[in-house]
Each structure stands twice: as C-alpha cells, then as structure tokens.
Scaffold this active site. Structure first.
Site, PDB file in Angstrom:
ATOM      1  N   TYR A  89      36.859  43.257  47.101  1.00  0.00           N
ATOM      2  CA  TYR A  89      35.646  42.911  46.357  1.00  0.00           C
ATOM      3  C   TYR A  89      34.493  42.823  47.338  1.00  0.00           C
ATOM      4  CZ  TYR A  89      35.518  37.799  47.391  1.00  0.00           C
ATOM      5  OH  TYR A  89      35.426  36.567  47.978  1.00  0.00           O
ATOM      6  N   TYR A 104      33.782  43.848  41.915  1.00  0.00           N
ATOM      7  CA  TYR A 104      35.216  43.991  42.147  1.00  0.00           C
ATOM      8  C   TYR A 104      35.565  45.471  42.304  1.00  0.00           C
ATOM      9  CZ  TYR A 104      35.712  39.129  40.735  1.00  0.00           C
ATOM     10  OH  TYR A 104      35.606  37.765  40.667  1.00  0.00           O
ATOM     11  N   ARG A 168      37.350  34.973  34.428  1.00  0.00           N
ATOM     12  CA  ARG A 168      36.405  35.952  34.957  1.00  0.00           C
ATOM     13  C   ARG A 168      36.112  36.970  33.847  1.00  0.00           C
ATOM     14  NH1 ARG A 168      36.520  32.455  38.141  1.00  0.00           N
ATOM     15  NH2 ARG A 168      36.801  32.551  40.403  1.00  0.00           N
ATOM     16  N   THR A 234      35.793  20.372  37.903  1.00  0.00           N
ATOM     17  CA  THR A 234      34.576  20.009  38.628  1.00  0.00           C
ATOM     18  C   THR A 234      33.372  20.274  37.733  1.00  0.00           C
ATOM     19  OG1 THR A 234      34.380  22.212  39.612  1.00  0.00           O
ATOM     20  CG2 THR A 234      35.560  20.532  40.889  1.00  0.00           C
ATOM     21  N   ASP A 275      39.048  27.000  44.657  1.00  0.00           N
ATOM     22  CA  ASP A 275      40.396  27.060  45.210  1.00  0.00           C
ATOM     23  C   ASP A 275      40.630  25.914  46.199  1.00  0.00           C
ATOM     24  OD1 ASP A 275      40.753  29.439  43.771  1.00  0.00           O
ATOM     25  OD2 ASP A 275      39.898  30.611  45.418  1.00  0.00           O
TER      26      ASP A 275
END
Length: 329
Positions: A89, A104, A168, A234, A275
């Site tokens: 990507y 991508y 995504r 989050t 992540d």
C-alpha cells in the site's frame, strides 16, 4: 508465555516523505505492516510468544517482509512461501490541514490468491489466543472463507479469539463482499472485540444515538454475540493532521471503564495506532490485569504510536508506564 497467533496478510508500505505529495516525490520509505502483524509485533516486544500465519511470495520482497517481522520478535516459521506478488500500500502522509491518503495495491497478492486453498486447522494447535482483523475477509471470497474457518477451528480447539473490526469501505467495495454478514460471523466466534458504535451498527443493523451511544452499542453486541466478554474502542477528535486527541473505553457485560482524553501535538505517523491500542489491551488481558489497566495500556501504546514512524509500535513494558516528556537516563 502466552502464545498468540495472527492470521492475515503482511504488507509492505511505500510512503513519500512528510510534506511531499506522492506525485512529486523522488524517494519512498519502506515499512512492514498489516493489521495482525502490527499487533503481533507489539505483543512480541511486550514479552509474549507471537507467531504469524500468512503467505508471502518467494521473492526478495517477501524476504523483506519476513525479516521485518523477525526484527520485531515475531515468529515467522508458520508463514508459507510461494509464487505470487507482494501486497503493497502507498501512503502520502498528512500534514497540517492536508489529510493523509492511502492507495491499496494488493489485488492478486500471494496471500489473497492462495490463502483459501490451504487447510489452516492444524496451525492453531497449541495457541492460547488468535487475533483476527476484519480486513482479511474483505480481500476476496476465498479469504473470507479462510479466516472464518480459522476462527471456528480456533474456538473449537479452545483457543480464545480477538477480532478488530477494522472496517475499510474501499476494500469491501472492491471485493463486493458481505461486510455486515462476514464481520458478524467472525464476531460470533470472538471473546474480545475491537470496534465502536459504527462497527456494531454495521453488524447488527441497530442505530445508536445520544451521549451513551457507545454503551448502547456494547449492550447490543453482547446480546447478539454470546461469546463476547470485552469490547474495546477509541474515540478520536481531529483538529488537523498534527493536532488530535484520543480517548479509550472498555465495555464489559456489567459495566465500562472510560479513560480521559489525551491531547497530541506534532503527530508524526498515526498509521497503526489502532493496532497498537489492540496490542496494549491484549497485553493487559494476557497478563491478567484489571480492566482499567487494559485500557490504559492500550491508550498509552496508541498515543505513543503517533510519534513513531512506520506501521508498528516500538517499545517495551516500561514504555507503557512512562510519563510523557520524561527523559530516560
């Protein structure tokens, strides 16, 4: 040590320098990444036995990706090698009012083309946890079948499953996959889910509003998916590419813990922050910490990742407890 596996595609990131539009750049920085790989890299640095299940091309680009994982302490022996291309990507970093942009370039990669042809059942033997991402089932129908088979094999073997929704839209649109159905099927195998109210709306069809929408969504997910025990998420507030704030929460069936927001100025690289958050929370879970510590570990890793170039958080256990701005002498 707790053994945790990740199943998914390892990628190489090609990024133009900060402030240089991709169309005008002359150089590119290369980093190893991929949602599951990023989580494993952080967990390996935190002292856990982390191993990657994937397929890499038998080329020098595949070697570069494997070497990058080993450098972070991730076991690469379970990775299969074969013909095909490397998933890539391209990143144009954001700066000031200019947002970052990603393209991508992973269609037809060795992983996407062959992951569905392999029986991964035996690969989960001996693991304690399996970490998955919602990106993998978005790639191709074969990848969707493969990741669901891995999740079900893991749960049948007593391996606990964590899932980061990682929705995504562009990847799902390209493959034409059933995002709500596939993500819901994976969530049905998971004990720990990383996702917010929008992800839960996607999977359940329920819409949540008001100041308590996150709790409403969590309760809906607990009703829908009996195996779920924890939901971590989050919340980000964006002023510009360099000025943002981040807070985190952990929902349980009987309550929730919500952190204060952390302001971030001078951000270097936010790719992989989610992540890093997942890795910090998982570290707390694997270490038997209380929910408040799980959230704080996740938030600390996520915030720190914003100031580390590349896809992966780099640090150790001491960094999760470090005071911002301190100098370690």
């Amino acid at each position: 040590m707790t053994r945790i596996l990740g199943f998914g595609e390892v990628l190489l990131r090609l990024a133009s320098p900060m402030g240089v539009p991709m169309a005008h750049g002359a150089t590119l920085d290369i980093h190893v990444g991929g949602a599951e790989a990023n989580v494993l890299g952080a967990l390996a640095q935190l002292g856990h036995d982390a191993a990657m299940l994937s397929i890499l091309p038998d080329t020098m680009l595949g070697d570069r990706a494997a070497n990058g994982l080993r450098l972070m302490g991730v076991e690469t022996a379970p990775i299969l090698r074969g013909p095909g291309r490397m998933g890539l990507y391209w990143l144009e970093p954001g700066a000031g009012p200019r947002p970052g942009r990603i393209v991508y370039d992973r269609t037809g990669s060795a992983f996407a083309e062959t992951a569905g042809d392999i029986d991964w059942t035996d690969a989960v033997a001996g693991a304690d946890w399996l970490h998955l991402s919602g990106i993998t089932p978005a790639l191709t129908g074969a990848c969707a079948r493969a990741v669901l088979a891995v999740a079900r094999a893991a749960r049948a073997a007593g391996v606990r499953v964590s899932l980061d929704c990682n929705y995504r839209p562009s990847i799902w649109a390209a493959s034409g996959g059933d995002a709500p159905g596939l993500l819901a099927a994976l969530a049905g195998e998971a004990e720990l889910l990383f996702g917010n109210h929008r992800d839960i709306t996607l999977m359940t069809g329920e819409v949540f509003a008001g100041d308590d929408r996150d709790r409403q969504a969590a309760l809906a997910a607990f009703r829908r998916f009996p195996s779920l025990r924890l939901i971590a998420s989050t919340r980000r507030e964006v002023e510009s590419a360099a000025r943002q704030s981040l807070s985190a929460r952990l929902d349980m069936r009987d309550g929730a813990f919500v952190s204060d927001a952390v302001a971030m100025t001078g951000i270097i690289d936010r790719i992989g922050a989610g992540d890093a958050f997942a890795a910090g929370v998982l570290h707390g879970v694997l270490s038997g910490e209380k929910p408040a510590c799980m959230v704080e570990f996740g938030l600390a890793a996520a915030v720190q990742k914003h100031f580390i170039a590349g896809d992966m958080w780099i640090g150790g256990i001491g960094d999760l407890n470090a005071e911002a701005g301190d100098i370690s002498r």
